[in-house]
Write a protein that holds these residues in place. Sequence first.
Motif, PDB file in Angstrom:
ATOM      1  N   THR A 197     -16.745  23.737 -10.127  1.00 12.71           N
ATOM      2  CA  THR A 197     -17.260  23.613  -8.763  1.00 12.71           C
ATOM      3  C   THR A 197     -16.935  22.236  -8.225  1.00 12.71           C
ATOM      4  N   GLY A 198     -17.213  22.047  -6.929  1.00  9.13           N
ATOM      5  CA  GLY A 198     -17.062  20.750  -6.288  1.00  9.13           C
ATOM      6  C   GLY A 198     -18.372  20.334  -5.646  1.00  9.13           C
ATOM      7  N   PRO A 199     -18.436  19.141  -5.072  1.00 10.26           N
ATOM      8  CA  PRO A 199     -19.696  18.638  -4.513  1.00 10.26           C
ATOM      9  C   PRO A 199     -20.153  19.331  -3.234  1.00 10.26           C
ATOM     10  N   ASN A 200     -19.219  19.944  -2.486  1.00  8.88           N
ATOM     11  CA  ASN A 200     -19.587  20.633  -1.262  1.00  8.88           C
ATOM     12  C   ASN A 200     -20.074  22.040  -1.619  1.00  8.88           C
ATOM     13  N   LYS A 201     -21.401  22.239  -1.572  1.00  6.61           N
ATOM     14  CA  LYS A 201     -21.980  23.491  -2.046  1.00  6.61           C
ATOM     15  C   LYS A 201     -21.588  24.692  -1.201  1.00  6.61           C
ATOM     16  N   GLU A 202     -21.256  24.477   0.063  1.00  7.70           N
ATOM     17  CA  GLU A 202     -20.860  25.588   0.926  1.00  7.70           C
ATOM     18  C   GLU A 202     -19.406  25.992   0.709  1.00  7.70           C
ATOM     19  N   ARG A 203     -18.535  25.032   0.510  1.00  5.60           N
ATOM     20  CA  ARG A 203     -17.105  25.312   0.407  1.00  5.60           C
ATOM     21  C   ARG A 203     -16.593  25.287  -1.027  1.00  5.60           C
ATOM     22  N   GLN A 204     -17.342  24.660  -1.938  1.00  4.22           N
ATOM     23  CA  GLN A 204     -16.833  24.447  -3.298  1.00  4.22           C
ATOM     24  C   GLN A 204     -17.803  24.955  -4.361  1.00  4.22           C
ATOM     25  N   GLU A 205     -18.418  26.100  -4.057  1.00  3.39           N
ATOM     26  CA  GLU A 205     -19.346  26.705  -5.013  1.00  3.39           C
ATOM     27  C   GLU A 205     -18.639  27.269  -6.238  1.00  3.39           C
ATOM     28  N   GLY A 206     -17.325  27.356  -6.143  1.00  2.00           N
ATOM     29  CA  GLY A 206     -16.507  27.849  -7.239  1.00  2.00           C
ATOM     30  C   GLY A 206     -15.064  27.491  -6.976  1.00  2.00           C
TER      31      GLY A 206
END
Length: 414
Positions: A197-206
């Motif tokens: 994942t990445g730090p942006n929970k909306e765009r980088q949830e996986g």
Amino acid sequence: MTPWQRRRCSRKNQKKKRNNRHLMKMTRRFFASLLIIVAPLLLSVARTSGDNSRSSQYFAFIGTYTAKTESKGIYSFHFDSSTGRLTSMAVAATTQDPSFLTVANNKKYLYAVNELSDFNGKESGAVTSYSLDPKSGKLTEFNKVSSGGADPCYVSFDQAGKYLLVANYTGGSVSTFPVAPDGRIGPASAFVQHTGTGPNKERQEGPHAHYIASSSDNRFVFVVDLGLDEVVIYRFNPANGALTPNDPPFAKLAPGAGPRHLAFHPNGKFAYVLSEVNSTVTAFAYGSQSASFAMLQTLSTIPKDFSAHNDTAEIVVHPSGKFLYASNRGHDSIAEFAIDSAKGTLKLAGDFPTEGKTPRNFALDPTGKFLLAANQESNNIVVFRIDQSTGALTATGQVAQVPAPVDIVFVPAK
């Protein structure tokens, strides 16, 4: 006149006639020889002129989104690279969400990813093969296979033209497919599922694989993953299409950058990654032996005073190696950067409105003289002329209407 004078005059006349006949023979021989020499040259010029006329003619195939739009599938236009004119729109193939396209090396076949989340009852999209009529631009479907993951959003060939490389966005995975000599797609030869994942929970949830392409030497495959903030690097086996992790296994972007697409400089020494989420382009020095990326700089693609939402989309390096272009969705512009060919660094040179809304993609024509911007939400393609010395864009006035355009590829017309 005396008999002697008459004989002398007759001899003069006969000599004059002989001289005239000789001169006429020499003249005929001269022009005959000249024709032998000049005719092939004239024929060559005529052929060259004809070839140039034909070589300036292309089909521009447009991938589109069909869901919730009026699009029927893949469209084709005639494109004249000598004038920049787009004419004669037609539906080349009816199919669902053929977002991104690629063309076989022999120009006989075209391939599209169908950006679907459900294909044959599974969480997957599809990849479709078409035969291409070089005279009419009509596409005839050969076969369709599962992409291996949901919402495939990019497709390309390896350098040898034997394998299709596919990036599945929502699925966060990549696949390779062998292509038969008759153009048909075979069963997947490789499949890799990304994790993280990445730090942006909306765009980088996986993981979200957004771009895939092979290196110029066909030894590596690069996958730009928006969800992981990485350019994932694989070793590629051109004999069987296998993918194995490279060492180093990835190049890292800034946390939350959300990288989308990648473009190499023609000299092969530099690479440029466009990040969608934070609207930046990052320059890297590229080491071809080990496929290593060393970060050089990161620049914004939008003006400092622009505060509205923006997502970048496409990045292209001009064939001259002097300019780099990136599209902004929100600012609705093409940002131009000048490239230092010795250092690989960038300098913002300007930004140009695309005269439409949401330029999801743009492409340079095969001559490098024109840039075609595909404005998805205004349903048009706008043609710009490229200043070969400065890289600046000037709208030509050519605007073609097409529903929800996403991608543009060119194929020579016959």
